[in-house]
Design a protein around this motif. Structure first.
Motif, PDB file in Angstrom:
ATOM      1  N   ALA A 217      81.000  25.503 -27.807  1.00  0.00           N
ATOM      2  CA  ALA A 217      81.723  26.769 -27.901  1.00  0.00           C
ATOM      3  C   ALA A 217      82.771  26.892 -26.799  1.00  0.00           C
ATOM      4  N   CYS A 218      84.019  27.123 -27.204  1.00  0.00           N
ATOM      5  CA  CYS A 218      85.133  27.321 -26.278  1.00  0.00           C
ATOM      6  C   CYS A 218      85.831  28.627 -26.662  1.00  0.00           C
ATOM      7  N   ASN A 219      85.486  29.696 -25.989  1.00  0.00           N
ATOM      8  CA  ASN A 219      86.066  30.989 -26.326  1.00  0.00           C
ATOM      9  C   ASN A 219      87.501  31.104 -25.815  1.00  0.00           C
ATOM     10  N   SER A 220      88.281  31.962 -26.468  1.00  0.00           N
ATOM     11  CA  SER A 220      89.648  32.218 -26.028  1.00  0.00           C
ATOM     12  C   SER A 220      89.671  33.433 -25.097  1.00  0.00           C
ATOM     13  N   LYS A 221      90.654  33.478 -24.219  1.00  0.00           N
ATOM     14  CA  LYS A 221      90.801  34.649 -23.342  1.00  0.00           C
ATOM     15  C   LYS A 221      91.368  35.837 -24.110  1.00  0.00           C
ATOM     16  N   SER A 222      92.203  35.547 -25.093  1.00  0.00           N
ATOM     17  CA  SER A 222      92.812  36.603 -25.898  1.00  0.00           C
ATOM     18  C   SER A 222      93.258  36.014 -27.227  1.00  0.00           C
ATOM     19  N   VAL A 223      93.563  36.871 -28.198  1.00  0.00           N
ATOM     20  CA  VAL A 223      94.079  36.424 -29.495  1.00  0.00           C
ATOM     21  C   VAL A 223      95.324  37.225 -29.839  1.00  0.00           C
ATOM     22  N   HIS A 224      96.260  36.562 -30.502  1.00  0.00           N
ATOM     23  CA  HIS A 224      97.488  37.243 -30.920  1.00  0.00           C
ATOM     24  C   HIS A 224      98.084  36.480 -32.092  1.00  0.00           C
ATOM     25  N   THR A 225      98.001  37.066 -33.274  1.00  0.00           N
ATOM     26  CA  THR A 225      98.511  36.416 -34.482  1.00  0.00           C
ATOM     27  C   THR A 225      98.738  37.447 -35.578  1.00  0.00           C
ATOM     28  N   ILE A 226      99.661  37.134 -36.501  1.00  0.00           N
ATOM     29  CA  ILE A 226      99.863  38.010 -37.656  1.00  0.00           C
ATOM     30  C   ILE A 226      98.698  37.904 -38.632  1.00  0.00           C
ATOM     31  N   ALA A 227      97.878  36.876 -38.470  1.00  0.00           N
ATOM     32  CA  ALA A 227      96.705  36.693 -39.339  1.00  0.00           C
ATOM     33  C   ALA A 227      95.531  37.463 -38.742  1.00  0.00           C
ATOM     34  N   ASP A 228      95.603  38.801 -38.803  1.00  0.00           N
ATOM     35  CA  ASP A 228      94.615  39.623 -38.111  1.00  0.00           C
ATOM     36  C   ASP A 228      93.201  39.433 -38.657  1.00  0.00           C
ATOM     37  N   GLY A 229      93.075  39.001 -39.899  1.00  0.00           N
ATOM     38  CA  GLY A 229      91.755  38.813 -40.495  1.00  0.00           C
ATOM     39  C   GLY A 229      90.969  37.660 -39.897  1.00  0.00           C
ATOM     40  N   ILE A 230      91.645  36.751 -39.188  1.00  0.00           N
ATOM     41  CA  ILE A 230      90.945  35.634 -38.543  1.00  0.00           C
ATOM     42  C   ILE A 230      91.211  35.622 -37.036  1.00  0.00           C
ATOM     43  N   ALA A 231      91.591  36.774 -36.500  1.00  0.00           N
ATOM     44  CA  ALA A 231      91.889  36.885 -35.069  1.00  0.00           C
ATOM     45  C   ALA A 231      90.602  37.123 -34.290  1.00  0.00           C
ATOM     46  N   VAL A 232      89.793  36.082 -34.170  1.00  0.00           N
ATOM     47  CA  VAL A 232      88.496  36.169 -33.486  1.00  0.00           C
ATOM     48  C   VAL A 232      88.578  35.405 -32.168  1.00  0.00           C
ATOM     49  N   ARG A 233      88.157  36.071 -31.102  1.00  0.00           N
ATOM     50  CA  ARG A 233      88.293  35.486 -29.757  1.00  0.00           C
ATOM     51  C   ARG A 233      87.141  34.556 -29.393  1.00  0.00           C
ATOM     52  N   ASP A 234      85.908  34.963 -29.748  1.00  0.00           N
ATOM     53  CA  ASP A 234      84.713  34.247 -29.293  1.00  0.00           C
ATOM     54  C   ASP A 234      84.035  33.496 -30.430  1.00  0.00           C
ATOM     55  N   VAL A 235      83.457  32.347 -30.110  1.00  0.00           N
ATOM     56  CA  VAL A 235      82.804  31.484 -31.097  1.00  0.00           C
ATOM     57  C   VAL A 235      81.300  31.730 -31.089  1.00  0.00           C
ATOM     58  N   ASN A 236      80.739  31.892 -32.297  1.00  0.00           N
ATOM     59  CA  ASN A 236      79.288  32.018 -32.429  1.00  0.00           C
ATOM     60  C   ASN A 236      78.673  30.623 -32.514  1.00  0.00           C
ATOM     61  N   LYS A 237      77.704  30.340 -31.638  1.00  0.00           N
ATOM     62  CA  LYS A 237      77.154  28.992 -31.550  1.00  0.00           C
ATOM     63  C   LYS A 237      76.488  28.545 -32.844  1.00  0.00           C
ATOM     64  N   LYS A 238      75.757  29.440 -33.503  1.00  0.00           N
ATOM     65  CA  LYS A 238      75.073  29.060 -34.739  1.00  0.00           C
ATOM     66  C   LYS A 238      76.075  28.652 -35.816  1.00  0.00           C
ATOM     67  N   ASN A 239      77.144  29.432 -35.952  1.00  0.00           N
ATOM     68  CA  ASN A 239      78.172  29.079 -36.928  1.00  0.00           C
ATOM     69  C   ASN A 239      78.846  27.762 -36.575  1.00  0.00           C
ATOM     70  N   LEU A 240      79.091  27.556 -35.284  1.00  0.00           N
ATOM     71  CA  LEU A 240      79.701  26.294 -34.854  1.00  0.00           C
ATOM     72  C   LEU A 240      78.802  25.115 -35.216  1.00  0.00           C
ATOM     73  N   ASP A 241      77.511  25.263 -35.048  1.00  0.00           N
ATOM     74  CA  ASP A 241      76.584  24.176 -35.390  1.00  0.00           C
ATOM     75  C   ASP A 241      76.680  23.815 -36.875  1.00  0.00           C
ATOM     76  N   ILE A 242      76.776  24.844 -37.747  1.00  0.00           N
ATOM     77  CA  ILE A 242      76.921  24.584 -39.184  1.00  0.00           C
ATOM     78  C   ILE A 242      78.243  23.884 -39.464  1.00  0.00           C
ATOM     79  N   ILE A 243      79.286  24.349 -38.807  1.00  0.00           N
ATOM     80  CA  ILE A 243      80.617  23.763 -39.004  1.00  0.00           C
ATOM     81  C   ILE A 243      80.636  22.304 -38.559  1.00  0.00           C
ATOM     82  N   LEU A 244      80.037  22.014 -37.432  1.00  0.00           N
ATOM     83  CA  LEU A 244      80.000  20.633 -36.951  1.00  0.00           C
ATOM     84  C   LEU A 244      79.231  19.730 -37.900  1.00  0.00           C
TER      85      LEU A 244
END
Length: 403
Positions: A217-244
């Motif tokens: 998990a590597c969280n961002s300090k901030s988010v800024h994008t026109i794609a507000d629906g995926i503007a998530v700053r912090d990573v959930n470890k469980k979801n990351l494990d599934i993704i990996l």
């Protein structure tokens, strides 16, 4: 990985609640990408996004006591409407916490579903902290937008529908917190393991991209994008494990590329798609997935269509610039009769449509007897802009381009 039977049960529970959206062939995009592209149009889903699937599946499993107390959720909009719709269906209290900058359309649409809306925080993560506080204070059940097995299972029903409809070589999915890609990739790795699953993040919200490569998990300090629906700053470890475990790659697109994709879908597919929903198309338009071969079958999930009208106008403007259909420059003319006509005659011969002119003869930055001309042109693409530049240069004009 999550048990496949849970996805099948969720699909049965959603059968009379949601729209089974089409997986439609996209001829122009297929021609550009030199493969066969099919769009999963969740922008046409009830509430305008896929989020209703996970929200309904989660709320349907609440106990009678939990339903009596009600629910709370934090969301930039689409999850909010999914939770509000599902809460209204079951007749339970619903509180939604949204970031303060949430587009008005999403606020109004959520209130229209009888939810209590509270605006708090600069981004999703700050709204989330406020929602958790409310949950503890009032005993409300918190409905997480992506870090919840029941929500992930609901989103994964999209994968079941796609597999039943078409054999695909690649599936391209927007990624914010990861609930959607966790669900769909889980289904595919069970039923169609050879299909490559590609996630797409916005450059301004790149936490999952960095985490996927670092395998932690590597969280961002901030988010800024026109794609507000995926503007998530912090990573959930469980979801990351599934993704990996289930996802083959995650790539990144920038806001200009997203804007271009939104405009492309509006013009060529007659579809209104929000920035988050268009990132998969942006990836294809801008050659971000090089391993795709000619005649591969590609499925792209258009995750939502709830775009604010003000934001849409900005996206269209950026899309026109990115696709070289607008051009703005300034140049210096001698301030005398006929000078402007000589310039416009050149542009007329180049078939450039002038949509705005500013004539400034009193600037302190120019010599006496000169004027600064700023022009905005409607153009036909990069080659046309190059032709305009050449004609102006040959006529002795030096231009400074804004875009």
């Amino acid at each position: 990985m999550i048990d496949l039977e849970l996805f099948k049960n969720a699909r049965d529970g959603l059968r009379d609640i949601i729209v089974k959206t089409e997986l439609s062939y996209a001829p122009r995009l297929s021609e550009i990408a030199k493969c066969n592209i099919f769009l999963k149009k969740e922008n046409l889903q009830k509430t305008g996004a896929y989020k209703i699937r996970g929200a309904y599946n989660r709320i349907s499993k609440l106990s009678d006591r939990e339903k009596k107390l009600g629910v709370v959720a934090a969301s930039a909009g689409n999850h909010a409407q999914g939770v509000a719709f599902s809460s209204k269906h079951f007749g339970i209290r619903c509180v939604i916490v949204m970031p303060e900058a949430t587009p008005l359309l999403k606020v109004v649409s959520t209130k229209a579903l009888d939810a209590e809306v509270i605006l708090a925080g600069e981004n999703y993560d700050e709204a989330y902290q406020y929602a958790i506080k409310l949950s503890k204070e009032q005993g409300l059940e918190y409905i997480h937008p992506f870090a919840d097995d029941d929500v992930i299972v609901g989103q994964g029903t999209i994968g079941l529908e796609m597999i039943e409809e078409k054999k695909l070589d690649y599936v391209i999915i927007p990624v914010g917190g990861g609930g959607l890609i966790c669900g769909i990739s889980n289904v595919y790795k069970n039923l169609s393991p050879n299909t490559k699953i590609i996630g797409v993040v916005a450059q301004g919200a790149r936490a999952m991209y960095d985490s996927f490569r670092a395998k932690k998990a590597c969280n961002s300090k901030s988010v800024h994008t026109i794609a507000d629906g995926i503007a998530v700053r912090d990573v959930n470890k469980k979801n990351l494990d599934i993704i990996l475990e289930c996802v083959d790659d995650i790539i990144m697109v920038d806001d200009e590329e997203i804007a271009n994709a939104v405009l492309f879908l509006l013009e060529k597919q007659k579809l209104v798609v929000e920035g988050a929903g268009a990132v998969g198309v942006a990836a294809m338009l801008h050659n971000k997935i090089p391993k795709i071969k000619q005649n591969d079958n590609i499925g792209i999930v258009l995750s939502g269509g709830n775009v604010d009208v003000t934001m849409l106008s900005l996206i269209i403007e950026k899309g026109l610039i990115k696709s070289h259909r607008k051009m703005q420059f300034k140049t210096i003319l001698i301030d005398k009769p006929g000078s402007l006509k000589n310039l416009t005659d050149i542009l007329c011969k180049a078939e450039a449509n002038i949509i705005k002119i500013d004539y400034n003869r009193i600037s302190t930055t120019i010599d006496y007897g000169d004027a600064i001309i700023t022009m905005t042109l409607e153009t036909k693409g990069l080659e046309h802009q190059d032709e305009i530049r050449e004609k102006l240069s040959c006529a002795g004009y030096k231009i400074d381009e804004f875009y």
